[in-house]
Motif scaffolding. Structure first.
Motif, PDB file in Angstrom:
ATOM      1  N   ALA A  12       0.844  -1.159   0.207  1.00 27.49           N
ATOM      2  CA  ALA A  12      -0.070  -0.025  -0.087  1.00 27.49           C
ATOM      3  C   ALA A  12       0.870   1.170   0.147  1.00 27.49           C
ATOM      4  N   THR A  13       1.919   1.257   0.613  1.00 32.26           N
ATOM      5  CA  THR A  13       2.925   2.308   0.929  1.00 32.26           C
ATOM      6  C   THR A  13       3.568   2.656  -0.684  1.00 32.26           C
ATOM      7  N   LEU A  14       3.774   1.616  -1.266  1.00 26.69           N
ATOM      8  CA  LEU A  14       4.488   1.513  -2.576  1.00 26.69           C
ATOM      9  C   LEU A  14       3.619   2.163  -3.402  1.00 26.69           C
ATOM     10  N   VAL A  15       2.300   1.788  -3.605  1.00 25.07           N
ATOM     11  CA  VAL A  15       1.226   2.174  -4.376  1.00 25.07           C
ATOM     12  C   VAL A  15       1.312   3.568  -4.279  1.00 25.07           C
ATOM     13  N   ALA A  16       1.208   4.229  -2.927  1.00 24.43           N
ATOM     14  CA  ALA A  16       0.788   5.317  -2.437  1.00 24.43           C
ATOM     15  C   ALA A  16       1.952   6.450  -3.201  1.00 24.43           C
ATOM     16  N   ASP A  17       3.030   5.840  -2.818  1.00 26.78           N
ATOM     17  CA  ASP A  17       4.411   6.484  -3.793  1.00 26.78           C
ATOM     18  C   ASP A  17       4.379   6.602  -4.986  1.00 26.78           C
ATOM     19  N   VAL A  18       3.994   5.541  -5.687  1.00 31.23           N
ATOM     20  CA  VAL A  18       3.811   5.592  -6.990  1.00 31.23           C
ATOM     21  C   VAL A  18       2.699   6.530  -7.637  1.00 31.23           C
ATOM     22  N   LYS A  19       1.531   6.706  -6.881  1.00 27.38           N
ATOM     23  CA  LYS A  19       0.642   7.666  -7.248  1.00 27.38           C
ATOM     24  C   LYS A  19       1.086   9.069  -7.013  1.00 27.38           C
ATOM     25  N   LYS A  20       1.552   9.255  -6.447  1.00 23.44           N
ATOM     26  CA  LYS A  20       2.100  10.563  -6.174  1.00 23.44           C
ATOM     27  C   LYS A  20       3.125  11.031  -7.327  1.00 23.44           C
ATOM     28  N   LEU A  21       3.698  10.232  -8.023  1.00 25.27           N
ATOM     29  CA  LEU A  21       4.521  10.550  -9.060  1.00 25.27           C
ATOM     30  C   LEU A  21       3.687  11.075 -10.412  1.00 25.27           C
ATOM     31  N   GLY A  22       2.414  10.810 -10.440  1.00 30.81           N
ATOM     32  CA  GLY A  22       1.706  11.339 -11.529  1.00 30.81           C
ATOM     33  C   GLY A  22       2.215  10.983 -12.839  1.00 30.81           C
ATOM     34  N   VAL A  23       2.212   9.615 -12.818  1.00 32.39           N
ATOM     35  CA  VAL A  23       2.586   8.739 -14.005  1.00 32.39           C
ATOM     36  C   VAL A  23       1.760   9.059 -14.928  1.00 32.39           C
ATOM     37  N   GLN A  24       2.271   9.408 -16.427  1.00 25.42           N
ATOM     38  CA  GLN A  24       1.446   9.537 -17.498  1.00 25.42           C
ATOM     39  C   GLN A  24       1.903   8.285 -18.411  1.00 25.42           C
ATOM     40  N   VAL A  25       0.915   7.807 -19.236  1.00 21.15           N
ATOM     41  CA  VAL A  25       1.429   6.836 -20.107  1.00 21.15           C
ATOM     42  C   VAL A  25       0.765   7.312 -21.639  1.00 21.15           C
ATOM     43  N   ASN A  26       1.698   7.377 -22.555  1.00 17.44           N
ATOM     44  CA  ASN A  26       0.958   7.461 -23.846  1.00 17.44           C
ATOM     45  C   ASN A  26      -0.198   6.686 -24.150  1.00 17.44           C
ATOM     46  N   PRO A  27      -1.266   7.391 -24.492  1.00 12.92           N
ATOM     47  CA  PRO A  27      -2.650   6.590 -24.769  1.00 12.92           C
ATOM     48  C   PRO A  27      -2.449   5.685 -25.877  1.00 12.92           C
ATOM     49  N   ARG A  28      -1.575   5.687 -26.745  1.00 13.63           N
ATOM     50  CA  ARG A  28      -1.395   4.681 -27.635  1.00 13.63           C
ATOM     51  C   ARG A  28      -0.750   3.157 -27.226  1.00 13.63           C
ATOM     52  N   LEU A  29      -0.294   3.376 -25.850  1.00 12.09           N
ATOM     53  CA  LEU A  29      -0.067   2.150 -25.079  1.00 12.09           C
ATOM     54  C   LEU A  29      -0.932   1.524 -24.164  1.00 12.09           C
ATOM     55  N   GLY A  30      -2.004   2.201 -24.170  1.00 18.15           N
ATOM     56  CA  GLY A  30      -2.978   1.778 -23.094  1.00 18.15           C
ATOM     57  C   GLY A  30      -3.160   2.490 -21.915  1.00 18.15           C
ATOM     58  N   GLN A  31      -3.966   1.893 -20.840  1.00 16.05           N
ATOM     59  CA  GLN A  31      -3.955   2.904 -19.558  1.00 16.05           C
ATOM     60  C   GLN A  31      -3.120   2.148 -18.502  1.00 16.05           C
ATOM     61  N   TRP A  32      -2.399   3.149 -17.707  1.00 14.73           N
ATOM     62  CA  TRP A  32      -1.792   2.954 -16.350  1.00 14.73           C
ATOM     63  C   TRP A  32      -2.662   2.478 -15.261  1.00 14.73           C
ATOM     64  N   TYR A  33      -2.454   1.421 -14.724  1.00 15.93           N
ATOM     65  CA  TYR A  33      -3.307   0.847 -13.391  1.00 15.93           C
ATOM     66  C   TYR A  33      -2.081   0.753 -12.245  1.00 15.93           C
ATOM     67  N   PRO A  34      -2.102   1.959 -11.469  1.00 19.12           N
ATOM     68  CA  PRO A  34      -1.043   1.925 -10.399  1.00 19.12           C
ATOM     69  C   PRO A  34      -1.049   0.792  -9.457  1.00 19.12           C
ATOM     70  N   GLU A  35      -2.322   0.334  -9.196  1.00 17.25           N
ATOM     71  CA  GLU A  35      -2.462  -0.548  -8.069  1.00 17.25           C
ATOM     72  C   GLU A  35      -1.922  -1.615  -8.669  1.00 17.25           C
ATOM     73  N   GLN A  36      -1.981  -2.237  -9.831  1.00 16.17           N
ATOM     74  CA  GLN A  36      -1.157  -3.314 -10.423  1.00 16.17           C
ATOM     75  C   GLN A  36       0.174  -3.284 -10.988  1.00 16.17           C
ATOM     76  N   LEU A  37       0.651  -1.878 -11.050  1.00 16.64           N
ATOM     77  CA  LEU A  37       1.648  -1.524 -11.694  1.00 16.64           C
ATOM     78  C   LEU A  37       1.719  -2.053 -13.155  1.00 16.64           C
ATOM     79  N   ALA A  38       0.646  -1.934 -13.946  1.00 15.24           N
ATOM     80  CA  ALA A  38       0.705  -2.434 -14.925  1.00 15.24           C
ATOM     81  C   ALA A  38       0.028  -1.623 -16.062  1.00 15.24           C
ATOM     82  N   VAL A  39       0.491  -1.590 -17.257  1.00 11.80           N
ATOM     83  CA  VAL A  39      -0.531  -0.953 -18.563  1.00 11.80           C
ATOM     84  C   VAL A  39      -1.337  -1.999 -19.130  1.00 11.80           C
ATOM     85  N   ALA A  40      -2.450  -1.818 -19.246  1.00  7.11           N
ATOM     86  CA  ALA A  40      -3.474  -2.705 -19.903  1.00  7.11           C
ATOM     87  C   ALA A  40      -4.272  -2.032 -20.863  1.00  7.11           C
ATOM     88  N   GLY A  41      -4.885  -2.840 -21.792  1.00  3.85           N
ATOM     89  CA  GLY A  41      -5.743  -2.287 -22.889  1.00  3.85           C
ATOM     90  C   GLY A  41      -5.201  -1.680 -24.125  1.00  3.85           C
TER      91      GLY A  41
END
Length: 181
Positions: free
Chosen positions: A139-168
């Motif tokens: 939970a702490t790791l996911v909270a730290d990740v969410k603070k980064l404001g991660v942005q993924v190019n929409p051509r790659l899919g959607q970022w899911y910080p809880e799973q640390l994965a790009v899907a779609g």
């Protein structure tokens, strides 16, 4: 509209212009949406689309998943690596290539070392393993990740910080079904 008066047109034009300027200013100051040439932005860490495409071309045969395509696996890996590098930098820590190689071996990522391009990606990914190993819990790791404001190019899919994965899929005609395509 059936009729047009000069007054209506003159008042609408400045309002539309003001709205367009405000929207452009908001986009310009937001700074969080990656450009078309950026695959991933995690804090100050960026991965270009050129790097992503090079990694896909060289490492797809090493990317295996029952639910994601090799492209999605590599997109997730690129985001995880950028997140790890940014969190590592924010903690003030560094890792040598030798330390990264040990982390890769310990986490069964040695297959990535078989190709120079893949080894570089694996070494970047090792930073996430190093950070996660020092995090008190998921939970702490996911909270730290969410603070980064991660942005993924929409051509790659959607970022899911809880799973640390790009899907779609970046294609509206090919939505992700959760199965390998």
């Amino acid at each position: 509209m059936t009729t047009s008066s000069p007054h209506r047109t003159s008042t609408r034009w400045p309002m539309r212009l003001a709205a367009a300027v405000a929207a452009a200013a908001a986009l310009g100051t937001a700074g969080c949406a990656p450009s078309g040439s950026t695959a991933v932005q995690a804090g100050d860490r960026a991965v270009t689309m050129a790097t992503f495409e090079k990694d896909v071309a060289n490492c797809s045969d090493l990317a295996s998943s029952q639910t994601m395509s090799p492209r999605q696996v590599i997109a997730s890996t690129e985001v995880q690596a950028a997140v790890g590098e940014e969190l590592l930098a924010r903690s003030g820590r560094t890792l040598t290539n030798a330390q990264r190689d040990v982390i890769m071996t310990q986490n069964q990522l040695s297959a990535l070392a078989t190709k120079p391009v893949c080894r570089d990606m694996g070494r970047r990914l090792a930073s996430l393993y190093a950070v996660a190993g020092n995090s008190p819990d998921a939970a702490t790791l996911v909270a730290d990740v969410k603070k980064l404001g991660v942005q993924v190019n929409p051509r790659l899919g959607q970022w899911y910080p809880e799973q640390l994965a790009v899907a779609g899929s970046g294609s509206l005609s090919s939505l992700w079904t959760g199965a390998r395509s």
